[in-house]
Design a protein around this motif. Structure first.
Motif, PDB file in Angstrom:
ATOM      1  N   ASN A   2       0.851  -1.180   0.000  1.00  0.00           N
ATOM      2  CA  ASN A   2       0.000   0.000   0.000  1.00  0.00           C
ATOM      3  C   ASN A   2       0.894   1.241   0.000  1.00  0.00           C
ATOM      4  O   ASN A   2       1.801   1.346   0.814  1.00  0.00           O
ATOM      5  N   CYS A   3       0.653   2.133  -0.937  1.00  0.00           N
ATOM      6  CA  CYS A   3       1.429   3.378  -1.015  1.00  0.00           C
ATOM      7  C   CYS A   3       0.456   4.489  -1.387  1.00  0.00           C
ATOM      8  O   CYS A   3      -0.115   4.476  -2.477  1.00  0.00           O
ATOM      9  N   ASP A   4       0.218   5.417  -0.456  1.00  0.00           N
ATOM     10  CA  ASP A   4      -0.723   6.513  -0.705  1.00  0.00           C
ATOM     11  C   ASP A   4      -0.160   7.587  -1.619  1.00  0.00           C
ATOM     12  O   ASP A   4      -0.880   8.221  -2.365  1.00  0.00           O
ATOM     13  N   ARG A   5       1.143   7.795  -1.523  1.00  0.00           N
ATOM     14  CA  ARG A   5       1.768   8.852  -2.316  1.00  0.00           C
ATOM     15  C   ARG A   5       3.205   8.461  -2.608  1.00  0.00           C
ATOM     16  O   ARG A   5       3.977   8.152  -1.700  1.00  0.00           O
ATOM     17  N   GLY A   6       3.557   8.456  -3.865  1.00  0.00           N
ATOM     18  CA  GLY A   6       4.923   8.108  -4.239  1.00  0.00           C
ATOM     19  C   GLY A   6       5.903   9.197  -3.850  1.00  0.00           C
ATOM     20  O   GLY A   6       5.550  10.371  -3.742  1.00  0.00           O
ATOM     21  N   PHE A   7       7.139   8.821  -3.619  1.00  0.00           N
ATOM     22  CA  PHE A   7       8.203   9.763  -3.279  1.00  0.00           C
ATOM     23  C   PHE A   7       9.029  10.001  -4.535  1.00  0.00           C
ATOM     24  O   PHE A   7       9.900   9.209  -4.878  1.00  0.00           O
ATOM     25  N   VAL A   8       8.717  11.070  -5.245  1.00  0.00           N
ATOM     26  CA  VAL A   8       9.439  11.396  -6.472  1.00  0.00           C
ATOM     27  C   VAL A   8      10.744  12.087  -6.083  1.00  0.00           C
ATOM     28  O   VAL A   8      10.746  13.037  -5.312  1.00  0.00           O
ATOM     29  N   HIS A   9      11.853  11.570  -6.616  1.00  0.00           N
ATOM     30  CA  HIS A   9      13.181  12.053  -6.238  1.00  0.00           C
ATOM     31  C   HIS A   9      14.166  11.765  -7.354  1.00  0.00           C
ATOM     32  O   HIS A   9      13.841  11.092  -8.325  1.00  0.00           O
ATOM     33  N   THR A  10      15.377  12.261  -7.208  1.00  0.00           N
ATOM     34  CA  THR A  10      16.485  11.870  -8.082  1.00  0.00           C
ATOM     35  C   THR A  10      17.466  11.090  -7.220  1.00  0.00           C
ATOM     36  O   THR A  10      17.636  11.384  -6.033  1.00  0.00           O
ATOM     37  N   ASP A  11      18.093  10.069  -7.788  1.00  0.00           N
ATOM     38  CA  ASP A  11      19.108   9.342  -7.043  1.00  0.00           C
ATOM     39  C   ASP A  11      20.405  10.138  -7.036  1.00  0.00           C
ATOM     40  O   ASP A  11      21.053  10.259  -6.007  1.00  0.00           O
ATOM     41  N   TRP A  12      20.789  10.653  -8.196  1.00  0.00           N
ATOM     42  CA  TRP A  12      22.015  11.433  -8.302  1.00  0.00           C
ATOM     43  C   TRP A  12      21.819  12.553  -9.294  1.00  0.00           C
ATOM     44  O   TRP A  12      21.065  12.430 -10.253  1.00  0.00           O
ATOM     45  N   GLU A  13      22.546  13.636  -9.056  1.00  0.00           N
ATOM     46  CA  GLU A  13      22.597  14.745 -10.010  1.00  0.00           C
ATOM     47  C   GLU A  13      24.049  15.156 -10.173  1.00  0.00           C
ATOM     48  O   GLU A  13      24.836  15.047  -9.232  1.00  0.00           O
ATOM     49  N   ASN A  52      11.408  -9.927 -17.509  1.00  0.00           N
ATOM     50  CA  ASN A  52      12.713  -9.926 -18.180  1.00  0.00           C
ATOM     51  C   ASN A  52      13.108  -8.542 -18.684  1.00  0.00           C
ATOM     52  O   ASN A  52      13.726  -8.412 -19.741  1.00  0.00           O
ATOM     53  N   ALA A  53      12.725  -7.513 -17.927  1.00  0.00           N
ATOM     54  CA  ALA A  53      13.065  -6.148 -18.329  1.00  0.00           C
ATOM     55  C   ALA A  53      13.227  -5.284 -17.084  1.00  0.00           C
ATOM     56  O   ALA A  53      12.793  -5.646 -16.003  1.00  0.00           O
ATOM     57  N   GLY A  54      13.868  -4.167 -17.265  1.00  0.00           N
ATOM     58  CA  GLY A  54      14.038  -3.225 -16.173  1.00  0.00           C
ATOM     59  C   GLY A  54      14.100  -1.818 -16.718  1.00  0.00           C
ATOM     60  O   GLY A  54      14.022  -1.595 -17.925  1.00  0.00           O
ATOM     61  N   ILE A  55      14.235  -0.872 -15.817  1.00  0.00           N
ATOM     62  CA  ILE A  55      14.307   0.535 -16.177  1.00  0.00           C
ATOM     63  C   ILE A  55      15.640   1.060 -15.663  1.00  0.00           C
ATOM     64  O   ILE A  55      15.974   0.884 -14.488  1.00  0.00           O
ATOM     65  N   LEU A  56      16.398   1.727 -16.521  1.00  0.00           N
ATOM     66  CA  LEU A  56      17.666   2.313 -16.122  1.00  0.00           C
ATOM     67  C   LEU A  56      17.437   3.805 -15.885  1.00  0.00           C
ATOM     68  O   LEU A  56      17.073   4.531 -16.798  1.00  0.00           O
ATOM     69  N   VAL A  57      17.626   4.240 -14.653  1.00  0.00           N
ATOM     70  CA  VAL A  57      17.411   5.627 -14.260  1.00  0.00           C
ATOM     71  C   VAL A  57      18.775   6.291 -14.124  1.00  0.00           C
ATOM     72  O   VAL A  57      19.628   5.795 -13.384  1.00  0.00           O
ATOM     73  N   GLY A  58      18.977   7.387 -14.833  1.00  0.00           N
ATOM     74  CA  GLY A  58      20.284   8.024 -14.854  1.00  0.00           C
ATOM     75  C   GLY A  58      20.342   9.365 -14.156  1.00  0.00           C
ATOM     76  O   GLY A  58      19.451   9.743 -13.390  1.00  0.00           O
TER      77      GLY A  58
END
Length: 119
Positions: A2-13, A52-58
């Motif tokens: 259960n997640c009411d609100r996602g935490f939108v963020h950047t991992d690195w900048e 068999n897939a993923g997302i690459l976040v840069g």
């Protein structure tokens, strides 16, 4: 899950494209919708992890868990986050200062630097 609100963020900048987060969906309830939010100043997209897939976040990518409620079906959403970095003296402080993971402890520059080249 259960997640009411996602935490939108950047991992690195400002890591010069040398650090990434590879997100892989392990398990999701059958009829669940998108699991990841990716956004910019002008757009917002939602992604469902495939098999068999993923997302690459840069570098500088704003992303987060999408809202969900799988309690009625007793469903669980499991995602694996794999951090990849080509460490150098310019990006070391940023990578070691990441606060979105519990390991290694945030700010342990010496330990992170000692891991370069390790697979």
């Amino acid at each position: 899950t259960n997640c009411d609100r996602g935490f939108v963020h950047t991992d690195w900048e400002d890591v010069d494209g040398r650090a990434f987060n590879f997100l892989v969906g392990i398990s999701s309830p059958e009829r669940s919708g998108p699991e990841l939010i990716v956004e910019s100043d002008r757009r917002r997209g939602e992604v469902r992890y495939g098999s068999n897939a993923g997302i690459l976040v840069g570098d500088g990518t704003r992303h987060g868990t999408r809202e969900c409620d799988h309690r009625a079906e007793r469903g669980v959403r499991i995602t694996c986050s794999i951090y990849l970095a080509d460490l150098n003296e310019k990006n070391l402080e940023v990578v070691a200062g990441d606060t979105t993971s519990i390991f290694p402890p945030t700010g342990d520059v010496e330990w992170v630097w000692s891991q370069r080249g390790r697979h």
